[in-house]
Design an enzyme around this catalytic site. Structure first.
Site, PDB file in Angstrom:
ATOM      1  N   TYR A 270       0.234  -7.168  -1.716  1.00  0.00           N
ATOM      2  CA  TYR A 270      -0.843  -6.460  -1.017  1.00  0.00           C
ATOM      3  C   TYR A 270      -2.138  -7.097  -1.518  1.00  0.00           C
ATOM      4  O   TYR A 270      -2.653  -6.758  -2.577  1.00  0.00           O
ATOM      5  CB  TYR A 270      -0.798  -4.964  -1.308  1.00  0.00           C
ATOM      6  CG  TYR A 270      -1.968  -4.201  -0.742  1.00  0.00           C
ATOM      7  CD1 TYR A 270      -2.447  -4.477   0.536  1.00  0.00           C
ATOM      8  CD2 TYR A 270      -2.608  -3.206  -1.478  1.00  0.00           C
ATOM      9  CE1 TYR A 270      -3.529  -3.788   1.057  1.00  0.00           C
ATOM     10  CE2 TYR A 270      -3.684  -2.506  -0.958  1.00  0.00           C
ATOM     11  CZ  TYR A 270      -4.137  -2.802   0.306  1.00  0.00           C
ATOM     12  OH  TYR A 270      -5.217  -2.123   0.827  1.00  0.00           O
TER      13      TYR A 270
ATOM     14  N   ASP B 278      -1.874   1.983   9.954  1.00  0.00           N
ATOM     15  CA  ASP B 278      -2.769   1.185  10.805  1.00  0.00           C
ATOM     16  C   ASP B 278      -2.260  -0.247  10.971  1.00  0.00           C
ATOM     17  O   ASP B 278      -2.841  -1.028  11.724  1.00  0.00           O
ATOM     18  CB  ASP B 278      -4.211   1.201  10.279  1.00  0.00           C
ATOM     19  CG  ASP B 278      -4.325   0.899   8.796  1.00  0.00           C
ATOM     20  OD1 ASP B 278      -3.292   0.862   8.100  1.00  0.00           O
ATOM     21  OD2 ASP B 278      -5.458   0.719   8.315  1.00  0.00           O
TER      22      ASP B 278
ATOM     23  N   ASP C 294       0.571  -8.034   3.326  1.00  0.00           N
ATOM     24  CA  ASP C 294      -0.752  -7.861   3.922  1.00  0.00           C
ATOM     25  C   ASP C 294      -1.669  -8.805   3.166  1.00  0.00           C
ATOM     26  O   ASP C 294      -2.128  -8.501   2.072  1.00  0.00           O
ATOM     27  CB  ASP C 294      -1.195  -6.407   3.770  1.00  0.00           C
ATOM     28  CG  ASP C 294      -2.608  -6.166   4.270  1.00  0.00           C
ATOM     29  OD1 ASP C 294      -3.252  -7.124   4.744  1.00  0.00           O
ATOM     30  OD2 ASP C 294      -3.080  -5.015   4.176  1.00  0.00           O
TER      31      ASP C 294
ATOM     32  N   GLU D 212       0.834  -1.204   0.000  1.00  0.00           N
ATOM     33  CA  GLU D 212       0.000   0.000   0.000  1.00  0.00           C
ATOM     34  C   GLU D 212       0.874   1.261   0.000  1.00  0.00           C
ATOM     35  O   GLU D 212       0.688   2.177   0.791  1.00  0.00           O
ATOM     36  CB  GLU D 212      -0.989   0.001   1.171  1.00  0.00           C
ATOM     37  CG  GLU D 212      -2.304   0.660   0.808  1.00  0.00           C
ATOM     38  CD  GLU D 212      -3.393   0.545   1.853  1.00  0.00           C
ATOM     39  OE1 GLU D 212      -4.393   1.257   1.679  1.00  0.00           O
ATOM     40  OE2 GLU D 212      -3.265  -0.235   2.818  1.00  0.00           O
TER      41      GLU D 212
ATOM     42  N   ASN E 294      -4.567 -10.031   4.236  1.00  0.00           N
ATOM     43  CA  ASN E 294      -5.978  -9.730   4.484  1.00  0.00           C
ATOM     44  C   ASN E 294      -6.823 -10.956   4.827  1.00  0.00           C
ATOM     45  O   ASN E 294      -8.012 -11.008   4.536  1.00  0.00           O
ATOM     46  CB  ASN E 294      -6.573  -8.954   3.305  1.00  0.00           C
ATOM     47  CG  ASN E 294      -6.492  -7.451   3.531  1.00  0.00           C
ATOM     48  OD1 ASN E 294      -6.864  -6.958   4.595  1.00  0.00           O
ATOM     49  ND2 ASN E 294      -6.017  -6.717   2.543  1.00  0.00           N
TER      50      ASN E 294
END
Length: 268
Positions: free
Chosen positions: A109, A258, A151, A34, A153
């Site tokens: 990502y 985050d 990441d 990101e 997810n």
């Protein structure tokens, strides 16, 4: 060799966090997700001065990935082989020399998916995982050193869910993404191919360490989050994994992403 994966949530907004990671961990390889920066605008000079070869694959405002390597890679690939011009810039791979032989590093990502009933985002997540599975099965061998990081997810197990039992049940009931049965199946297929979740291997019972914390509900303050940032290693690496961790100190900096950086060290 030390590998760090970090969803930086905007590279140009958070150079201080990248600098802190380099200073603290001195990684051999850093995978960023990101980055949110078009290739033409990538701050190459600023990043390269940290002491790395820098490779990136990005687009304006969304997505984007980068690989920072101490050693010069044998090769670098941006995107999946069948990606067209319209493909979201979400994956970058490199062959990195090591005493163990070349390590295939895949930094991704992965799509978030939103919810099961989303007409575009959920199928896109399924397709991305399928593309990765196809790539592993056609291009790589699990008895070679392979590391997938990023990441992803998906929280692989219920130990990786720290948002409270009521929220967990509500997310499942409403089809919200991160630990749906379908998603767990996609993750399971990767592991069955021959990958090991390095953090879980080292911490089989840990249930209070997470890598993503919601800004709005101030999840980091209460350690309410999800472990969705992973380093998955094939057997030749996994059996040499000396240490893994999630860096809460970097997450607690001013103006943070985050996500917290995740890392693993291998004896090679």
């Amino acid at each position: 060799m030390k590998f760090v994966s970090f969803n930086i949530n905007g590279l140009r907004a958070r150079p201080h966090q990248l600098e802190a990671i380099v200073e603290k961990h001195q990684p051999d390889v850093i995978g960023l997700q990101e980055t949110k920066v078009h290739d033409e605008m990538f701050p190459l000079e600023e990043v390269a001065k940290l002491g790395y070869n820098v490779f990136y694959h990005g687009q304006k405002g969304h997505y984007g990935v980068a690989l920072l390597t101490k050693a010069t890679p044998i090769s670098v690939r941006r995107g999946f082989p069948d990606d067209g011009e319209e493909a979201q810039r979400r994956i970058i791979m490199a062959e990195i020399p090591s005493p163990l032989g070349n390590i295939t590093v895949i930094n991704g990502y992965f799509p978030q998916g939103e919810s099961r009933d989303h007409p575009l985002k959920f199928p896109a997540k399924a397709q991305f995982y399928q593309n990765l599975q196809n790539y592993l099965e056609t291009e790589l061998k699990c008895d070679n050193p392979v590391l997938i990081m990023g990441d992803m997810n998906i929280s692989p197990t219920d130990l990786d869910i720290g948002i409270g039992e009521e929220n967990r049940k509500r997310w499942l009931r409403t089809g919200k993404c991160s630990f749906l049965p379908e998603e767990r199946e996609w993750m399971s297929r990767l592991l069955k191919w021959g990958l090991v979740d390095t953090f879980r291997q080292a911490n089989p019972q840990t249930m209070d360490k997470f890598s993503w914390f919601d800004y709005r509900s101030k999840g980091f303050v209460d350690n309410r989050g999800l472990r969705i940032d992973l380093l998955l290693a094939s057997a030749p690496l996994a059996e040499r994994c000396a240490e893994t961790g999630i860096d809460y100190d970097i997450r607690s900096m001013e103006k943070p992403s985050d996500h917290a950086p995740v890392w693993a060290t291998f004896r090679v």
